[in-house]
Design an enzyme around this catalytic site. Structure first.
Site, short mmCIF file in Angstrom:
data_model
loop_
_atom_site.label_atom_id
_atom_site.label_comp_id
_atom_site.label_asym_id
_atom_site.label_seq_id
_atom_site.Cartn_x
_atom_site.Cartn_y
_atom_site.Cartn_z
N GLU A 149 39.07 45.09 35.87
CA GLU A 149 39.79 45.73 36.81
C GLU A 149 40.51 45.99 37.46
O GLU A 149 40.94 45.30 37.51
CB GLU A 149 39.01 45.69 37.87
CG GLU A 149 38.39 46.37 39.03
CD GLU A 149 38.03 45.03 40.14
OE1 GLU A 149 37.62 46.22 41.31
OE2 GLU A 149 37.80 44.29 39.81
N GLU A 243 30.77 46.03 47.34
CA GLU A 243 31.34 45.22 46.99
C GLU A 243 32.83 44.97 48.46
O GLU A 243 33.23 45.51 48.91
CB GLU A 243 32.84 44.95 45.96
CG GLU A 243 33.59 44.03 46.07
CD GLU A 243 34.70 43.74 45.26
OE1 GLU A 243 34.02 42.85 44.41
OE2 GLU A 243 35.60 44.62 44.79
#
Length: 289
Positions: A149, A243
């Site tokens: 990420e 998230e």
């Protein structure tokens, strides 16, 4: 394309352990989510048996936490080996609970920033490939993908954009390694979030979504229509995973710079995000008819 919709347990709890796992996953399933992101903050916090017994029909994904002391670049051999062991535990848990991917910023601890010239950056990328390679092989053997990420400039100086991640990971992509993109970071670092998704293409293995303020997706400044169209264009079939974080948790809230509540309640944040993503999916399906 109608996708699974998931949520990260960091919306409510940190750390997630066998002790608090079951009631939280039961609530998430009752809200109507299809999937769940399970953070393994420390090896041993979660056991595969407890996770399997608590899933309540939810599809699991594992995410890692790069806390201080976890480094795969510009660190001594002992630190790198310890980080590799931690990521190995994440891969093992993913395999044992049927999660397709382990995702996170697996290169340096969150918040670690330093200046680099072009040569120093190239060397850091080479170090990352070397130190990820055995983990990539481990993941591939386990039938799991490591989703790396990129983070925004305030949380790392190594991988901020999709283009940088593609350059850095190069030959590892497609061999136990892919990209995990988060709309929050895309909104800060990319000129076009949709174009960044398209650039990731076949290597996109995981997507996290939230509003540009880290709150619920929907009703914010993000070009959601463009992002969804790009996900369709690259054939992304994974989940859309909300998230966000609670400001009451010291370690995670500090790492993510969450200094205020992002909704009236954490349940409301999850429910509003789920409603938006469901309605957006329904609209896209209607447009295809």
């Amino acid at each position: 394309m109608q996708r699974l919709i998931g949520v990260n347990t960091w919306v409510w709890e940190s750390p997630l352990t066998d002790a608090n796992l079951a009631p939280l996953l039961e609530k998430i399933a009752a809200m109507g989510f299809d999937a769940v992101e399970l953070p393994l903050e420390n090896a041993g916090d979660l056991s595969a048996g407890a996770v399997r017994g608590a899933l309540a029909g939810l599809r699991p994904w594992i995410v890692g936490a790069m806390s201080p002391g976890r480094e795969l670049v510009l660190a001594d051999d002992a630190v790198i080996a310890r980080t590799q062991r931690y990521l190995g535990a994440c891969i093992e848990l993913a395999h044992d609970v049927g999660a397709p991917a382990v995702c996170g910023p697996f290169y340096a601890h969150t918040g670690r920033v330093w200046r680099m010239d072009a040569a120093e950056r190239a060397e850091a990328y080479a170090q990352l490939r070397r130190n990820l390679a055995p983990l990539a092989a481990e993941a591939e053997a386990a039938g799991v993908v490591l989703g790396i990420e990129p983070l925004n400039r305030y949380e790392t100086s190594l991988l901020n954009t999709t283009a940088q991640a593609l350059e850095a990971l190069g030959p590892l992509l497609g061999h136990g390694v892919g990209l995990a993109l988060d709309t929050y970071h895309l909104g800060i670092e990319e000129r076009s979030s949709a174009d960044a998704v398209r650039a990731a293409g076949e290597h996109l293995v995981h997507v996290q979504v939230c509003g540009n303020d880290r709150g619920a997706p929907g009703g914010d400044q993000t070009d959601w229509a463009g992002v969804f169209e790009a996900l369709d264009a690259v054939g992304y079939t994974g989940a859309l995973n909300i998230e966000s974080f609670t400001a009451s948790n010291a370690s995670i809230a500090t790492a993510a710079s969450i200094w205020r509540p992002l909704a009236r309640t954490q349940d409301q944040l999850a429910e509003q995000g789920l409603a938006f993503l469901r309605s957006a999916g329904a609209r896209r399906q209607g447009d295809d008819l």
